[in-house]
Design a protein around this motif. Structure first.
Motif, mmCIF file in Angstrom:
data_model
loop_
_atom_site.group_PDB
_atom_site.id
_atom_site.type_symbol
_atom_site.label_atom_id
_atom_site.label_comp_id
_atom_site.label_asym_id
_atom_site.label_seq_id
_atom_site.Cartn_x
_atom_site.Cartn_y
_atom_site.Cartn_z
ATOM 1 N N ARG A 2 40.060 23.381 52.282
ATOM 2 C CA ARG A 2 41.307 23.825 52.077
ATOM 3 C C ARG A 2 41.263 25.478 52.051
ATOM 4 O O ARG A 2 40.656 26.075 51.028
ATOM 5 C CB ARG A 2 42.196 23.400 50.758
ATOM 6 C CG ARG A 2 43.627 23.907 50.687
ATOM 7 C CD ARG A 2 43.981 23.029 49.361
ATOM 8 N NE ARG A 2 45.510 23.310 49.149
ATOM 9 C CZ ARG A 2 46.397 22.720 49.516
ATOM 10 N NH1 ARG A 2 46.393 21.855 50.689
ATOM 11 N NH2 ARG A 2 47.995 23.264 49.222
ATOM 12 N N ARG A 21 41.980 24.648 62.058
ATOM 13 C CA ARG A 21 42.670 23.625 62.280
ATOM 14 C C ARG A 21 42.009 22.608 63.252
ATOM 15 O O ARG A 21 42.274 21.327 63.174
ATOM 16 C CB ARG A 21 44.104 23.950 62.633
ATOM 17 C CG ARG A 21 44.957 24.490 61.266
ATOM 18 C CD ARG A 21 46.406 24.792 61.483
ATOM 19 N NE ARG A 21 46.918 25.033 60.309
ATOM 20 C CZ ARG A 21 48.257 25.630 60.126
ATOM 21 N NH1 ARG A 21 48.679 26.288 61.175
ATOM 22 N NH2 ARG A 21 48.584 25.801 58.916
ATOM 23 N N GLY A 24 39.715 20.345 61.837
ATOM 24 C CA GLY A 24 40.237 19.572 60.700
ATOM 25 C C GLY A 24 40.468 19.956 59.322
ATOM 26 O O GLY A 24 40.819 19.183 58.592
ATOM 27 N N HIS A 25 40.259 21.577 59.151
ATOM 28 C CA HIS A 25 40.444 22.040 58.018
ATOM 29 C C HIS A 25 41.815 22.208 57.535
ATOM 30 O O HIS A 25 42.811 22.385 58.397
ATOM 31 C CB HIS A 25 39.817 23.654 57.892
ATOM 32 C CG HIS A 25 38.325 23.403 58.109
ATOM 33 N ND1 HIS A 25 37.442 22.701 57.181
ATOM 34 C CD2 HIS A 25 37.589 23.646 59.000
ATOM 35 C CE1 HIS A 25 36.232 22.677 57.468
ATOM 36 N NE2 HIS A 25 36.292 23.436 58.721
ATOM 37 N N ASP A 26 42.280 22.123 56.365
ATOM 38 C CA ASP A 26 43.810 22.423 55.785
ATOM 39 C C ASP A 26 43.724 23.753 55.715
ATOM 40 O O ASP A 26 43.187 24.331 54.643
ATOM 41 C CB ASP A 26 43.743 21.525 54.601
ATOM 42 C CG ASP A 26 45.276 21.630 53.916
ATOM 43 O OD1 ASP A 26 46.276 22.156 54.790
ATOM 44 O OD2 ASP A 26 45.245 21.162 52.747
ATOM 45 N N VAL A 27 44.889 24.477 56.219
ATOM 46 C CA VAL A 27 44.970 25.811 56.100
ATOM 47 C C VAL A 27 46.431 26.284 55.883
ATOM 48 O O VAL A 27 47.405 25.635 56.287
ATOM 49 C CB VAL A 27 45.042 26.483 57.618
ATOM 50 C CG1 VAL A 27 45.078 28.014 57.508
ATOM 51 C CG2 VAL A 27 43.515 26.190 58.361
ATOM 52 N N LEU A 28 46.537 27.059 54.700
ATOM 53 C CA LEU A 28 47.728 27.591 54.126
ATOM 54 C C LEU A 28 47.941 28.998 54.835
ATOM 55 O O LEU A 28 47.068 29.727 54.722
ATOM 56 C CB LEU A 28 47.705 27.463 52.588
ATOM 57 C CG LEU A 28 47.446 26.108 51.931
ATOM 58 C CD1 LEU A 28 47.366 26.382 50.490
ATOM 59 C CD2 LEU A 28 48.814 25.449 52.293
ATOM 60 N N ARG A 29 48.953 29.363 55.181
ATOM 61 C CA ARG A 29 49.203 30.657 55.467
ATOM 62 C C ARG A 29 50.072 31.506 54.631
ATOM 63 O O ARG A 29 51.199 30.973 54.224
ATOM 64 C CB ARG A 29 50.028 30.671 56.968
ATOM 65 C CG ARG A 29 49.141 29.973 58.079
ATOM 66 C CD ARG A 29 49.821 29.831 59.228
ATOM 67 N NE ARG A 29 51.233 28.989 59.131
ATOM 68 C CZ ARG A 29 52.419 29.460 59.301
ATOM 69 N NH1 ARG A 29 52.578 30.693 59.539
ATOM 70 N NH2 ARG A 29 53.470 28.643 58.995
ATOM 71 N N ASP A 39 52.871 24.644 54.960
ATOM 72 C CA ASP A 39 51.659 25.235 55.054
ATOM 73 C C ASP A 39 51.662 26.766 54.590
ATOM 74 O O ASP A 39 50.870 27.467 54.816
ATOM 75 C CB ASP A 39 51.088 25.090 56.354
ATOM 76 C CG ASP A 39 51.828 25.809 57.504
ATOM 77 O OD1 ASP A 39 53.082 26.014 57.340
ATOM 78 O OD2 ASP A 39 51.032 26.168 58.411
ATOM 79 N N ARG A 54 50.369 27.377 44.627
ATOM 80 C CA ARG A 54 49.978 26.893 45.843
ATOM 81 C C ARG A 54 48.669 27.037 46.379
ATOM 82 O O ARG A 54 48.192 26.481 47.158
ATOM 83 C CB ARG A 54 51.165 27.623 46.904
ATOM 84 C CG ARG A 54 52.606 27.269 46.807
ATOM 85 C CD ARG A 54 52.966 25.783 47.274
ATOM 86 N NE ARG A 54 52.979 25.878 48.712
ATOM 87 C CZ ARG A 54 52.447 25.351 49.402
ATOM 88 N NH1 ARG A 54 51.345 24.414 49.044
ATOM 89 N NH2 ARG A 54 52.412 25.395 50.806
ATOM 90 N N CYS A 58 42.295 25.499 46.625
ATOM 91 C CA CYS A 58 41.608 26.253 47.760
ATOM 92 C C CYS A 58 40.389 26.338 47.243
ATOM 93 O O CYS A 58 39.557 26.616 46.695
ATOM 94 C CB CYS A 58 42.500 27.479 48.063
ATOM 95 S SG CYS A 58 44.109 27.493 48.924
#
Length: 297
Positions: A2, A21, A24-29, A39, A54, A58
């Motif tokens: 993450r 992405r 397969g990684h979980d990305v927050l912007r 996201d 949030r 991570c």
């Protein structure tokens, strides 16, 4: 993993988010408005605010946000914009991650080889001292603003970026149309070194910095062999199959760009010692290959 990314709409940030992405990684912007998607994480660098709740969970944070160095003439007002967008933004992110009960294992912060100032034809690595001038001083303050994260025990990396070869943005994004039109040429006497890196290698290097626990502190993100502006100009003509007959005199650059011209005409022969020592392999180490890769993507 993450991973949270600031500056995700920029040239490098958007490419990094896409790469992560795809794997397969979980990305927050991080965004400067109210979060409107799952996201998104709201932040406000001017107010030193980050929605830290949030960021919980991570594994890494990559901080790339900042106003464009060469987007405008360096008036005193725009220099304040450049400083605030980097120093205040970095401080906000560093304070936020340091405050978490379970902080990320790594914070990768953007920086620039402008840290070194004008170093002529001397090869420099990450051990070189800071230079003089606005950009060098800005980079030094920019990196120092990440101090709270390092003090909290978070592995902190300063990605000192060179000139990114891409047709989609940055300095090269503005150069490609000029050279394609047959109007390109060297800048000044063309003897200044340009430490370049392909966009593909830059994104791969950022991911390498996230994954490589042994690397911290400043890291030059540049190809192994910097070239002079004269050599880069020749390569542009060779790859695009266009003449390069129109040199831009130093006096004209100073008239048009003002203080920024000194950095355009300045020389930084920066080499990526720490990247290479940590096992990173470049896909496009040569300028011709980097240019062709930019034209394909």
């Amino acid at each position: 993993m993450r991973i949270a990314v600031s500056g995700s709409s920029g040239l490098i940030g958007s490419a990094l988010v896409g790469s992560l992405r795809t794997d397969g990684h979980d990305v927050l912007r991080l965004v400067r408005r109210e979060a409107a998607a799952p996201d998104e994480v709201r932040w406000d660098p001017q107010q030193a605010y980050v929605d830290t709740a949030r960021l919980t969970g991570c594994d890494a944070v990559v901080h790339l946000a900042g106003a464009g160095i060469a987007d405008r003439r360096w008036t005193e007002q725009y220099k304040r914009v450049l400083r605030d967008s980097r120093v205040l933004g970095t401080a906000a992110v560093a304070d936020a991650v340091a405050s978490l009960d379970r902080p990320p294992s790594v914070l990768v912060c953007g920086s620039a080889i402008g840290y070194y100032g004008d170093t002529g034809d001397r090869r420099i690595d990450e051990t070189a001292p800071p230079g003089r001038g606005f950009l060098a001083e800005l980079c030094e303050e920019w990196e120092a603003a990440a101090g709270p994260a390092a003090e909290a025990g978070i592995r902190t990396v300063h990605a000192r970026t060179g000139l990114v070869v891409s047709r989609k943005g940055g300095a090269w994004g503005r150069m490609f149309p000029i050279f394609r039109a047959g109007l390109g040429g060297r800048l000044g006497d063309g003897r200044q070194y340009w430490s370049f890196i392909s966009l593909h290698d830059h994104v791969a290097a950022l991911r390498h910095l996230i994954d490589t626990a042994s690397v911290s502190g400043p890291v030059n993100l540049t190809a192994p062999e910097p070239l002079t502006n004269r050599e880069v100009t020749a390569a542009m003509g060779r790859v695009l199959r266009r003449p390069t007959p129109f040199p831009v005199p130093a006096a004209v650059l100073r008239l048009v760009l003002g203080e920024l011209a000194e950095d355009v005409l300045g020389s930084q022969r920066a080499v990526p010692r720490k990247l290479l020592d940590s096992g990173f392999t470049f896909a496009f180490p040569e300028i011709d290959d980097a240019l062709r890769a930019a034209l394909r993507r």
